[in-house]
Structures are given as structure tokens and as C-alpha cells.
Design an enzyme around this catalytic site. Sequence first.
Site, PDB file in Angstrom:
ATOM      1  N   HIS A   1       0.817  -1.218   0.000  1.00  0.00           N
ATOM      2  CA  HIS A   1       0.000   0.000   0.000  1.00  0.00           C
ATOM      3  C   HIS A   1       0.848   1.265   0.000  1.00  0.00           C
ATOM      4  CE1 HIS A   1      -0.264  -0.519   4.697  1.00  0.00           C
ATOM      5  NE2 HIS A   1       0.977  -0.415   4.274  1.00  0.00           N
ATOM      6  N   ASN A   2       0.309   2.275  -0.687  1.00  0.00           N
ATOM      7  CA  ASN A   2       0.898   3.624  -0.755  1.00  0.00           C
ATOM      8  C   ASN A   2       2.220   3.688  -1.503  1.00  0.00           C
ATOM      9  OD1 ASN A   2      -0.451   3.451   2.293  1.00  0.00           O
ATOM     10  ND2 ASN A   2      -1.046   5.244   1.115  1.00  0.00           N
TER      11      ASN A   2
END
Length: 356
Positions: A242-243
Site C-alpha cells: 500500500h501507498n
Amino acid sequence: MNSQKFSLEKLAGLVQGQCIGQADLQLSGMASLEQAKPHHLAFVNAEKYLAEANQSQAGALIVTAELQAQITTQQNFIVVANPYLAFAILTHVFEKKHVETGIESTAQIHPSAIIADTAYIGHYTVIGAHCVVGEGTRIESQVKVDDNVEIGKDCFIDSHVTLTGEARIADRVRIHASTVIGGEGFGFAPYQGKWHRIAQLGSVRIGNDVRIGSNCSIDRGALDDTILEDGVIIDNLVQIAHNVKVGANTAMAAKCGIAGSTTIGKNCVLAGAVGIVGHINIADNVTITGMSMVTKSISVAGSYSSGTPMLESGSWKKAAIRFKQLADVPLTQLVKRLDHMQSQIESLESTFKLRK
């Protein structure tokens, strides 16, 4: 395979090459130098392949002008500056094309979804509420497209792909079998000996002309989106957490793993099984060699490596023991020993000069 035939002159024109030999020669496919038959087109990319080129039965060869002058057994050529690029372009000419449009009877499409008339939706595919599928996009069988996912024009989504987390996919994106885009990121807060799940509130944004292989996972962001910019290419079995942000035209080979909140620059190359820890930045134009572990940010373009090269097993065991012994010696002692050795060498060199 595509059974359509093309003249040598036509194929040369498609790659802006020079046609030499029988312009009306009909070719119906591409093959390697070793396997090519008279109806095939092959390419020669370097001098080391000249022997195979002179022995090849290919009907025509894609070559540079320099290579063409050294091939004496062949009369038909497409002469270009970059044979490999010309080969890549012409593979699309001979690629089998799927021309179906419409929605198969077993597909389940939510009434609020917008599906372009020229799109194709395969058997048993499920498309949720408020999804968008663009013109010319092909979605194969048994794909799951969750609510609010948007897919652009001329994309290819292979079987058993899952698109979730309100992912946004731009134009001409290829996603291969069993890949998951927008799955829940691995976010947990430790407290009193337990892991407390963090709801992942971000999404995934994928740019134009991105290619993602089979069995990959690209997680949605916890807060900000996970981003793959235009032209990124990803091999099979790659994990992007994620991210993460991946810059334009970066390439990743199989089994790479990118931990969360890492930013990778443009035009980078990650060879097979590279691991990158989270919350670091990698500059543009960085190459990381196979099985390297990146544990800190890289701010300067170039090639980077880690790990130990292969040795015969006995030698590797000896080296491992010495490496451990090295780690047990305080660094200050090593520096002092090296300084002492350097002083001795300089003293010996001075003595030899005096004797001369």
C-alpha cells in the site's frame, strides 16, 4: 497463429525500414533463426548471431546495414537501425487478434455499470455498481470487477483477475491472469500483544500503457493511493504494497517485493527477486541487480547490488565463516590493522627504493 500473409515491402514500411530483395515475398509469421521456415521473418540483433543467420531458412531477416553486409546466404532483408525494436513492432502484426464485442450471456453486469459498445465481457465475469469499461477493452472470463472501478480504453483484463478498492485504470493497460488490483493493504497497529487491523481507505491508480503480469498483488493505499505511472511494466509474481508510488517506465522482474509507502523513480529497473523495505525513496534511472535487498534510500542514479555471488558449496561455507568472524571483530580494530599493514607496505617500498 494469425494466418494472414504480408509482403516484405509492406512489413518494411510498417517499421520504416528499407526493403531489400523480393518485395512481393509473402510472409505469414515470425520465428527464431533456428526454427524459421521460408514463410517466416526472423531478426538478427548482433554479430554473435551471424552464424545462425547464415544457416537460417527464414524467408527474410530484419537486420542493420552492417549486419546485412555480413550475411551471404540470404537475399531478402528489412534493414533498420534497431532490429529488436522492429521485431517488437511486427509481432503485433502477426499476433492473433480477438475481435468479439458485447457481453456474454453468463456475465453479470450491474444495471448502473457503463459498458462501451465496443467492449467485450467474457463468460461468468461479474461487474459491480457504477463501474465503467471503456471502448475496445476486453475482459476475459471469470473476472471480478467490484463497485466503482473504472477501466479505460483498449485494455486487456485476463481471466480470474480481481479489480477492487475503487481502482482507476487508464488506457491500454494489460493485466494478466489471477492478479489482484486494489486488495487490502497489510496494515495493522500493534497494541498489548495483538494486531489491530487498519482499514485501507485509499485506492489504486494505474496509468496508460502499463503491463502487469500473472499472480501479482497491488494493494490499495491506507490513506493515499498506490500509484503506477504511465509505461510501468511488471513481471509475474510481484507484490506492491500500500501507498507505493512507481515512476513512469520503470520495469520489475518476477518475485520483486516492494514494502509500503516506498517511492520508486522513473526509468528504473528491478531485476528478479529484488526486495525493497518500506518508507524509502529511490531516484530515477536506478538499476538494482537480482536478489538485492534495498534497506535505505537511493538518491543517485546508477546500478546497485547486494548479497553474495554464487560459489562452490565448500568455498561458500568457508566464506560464510570468515564473514561471521569479520562481523565479530570491532570495526576500530580492523581499521587499526589495515593502517598498520599500510604503514608496513610503505616502509618496505621505501627500503626497496633506497637499495636501488
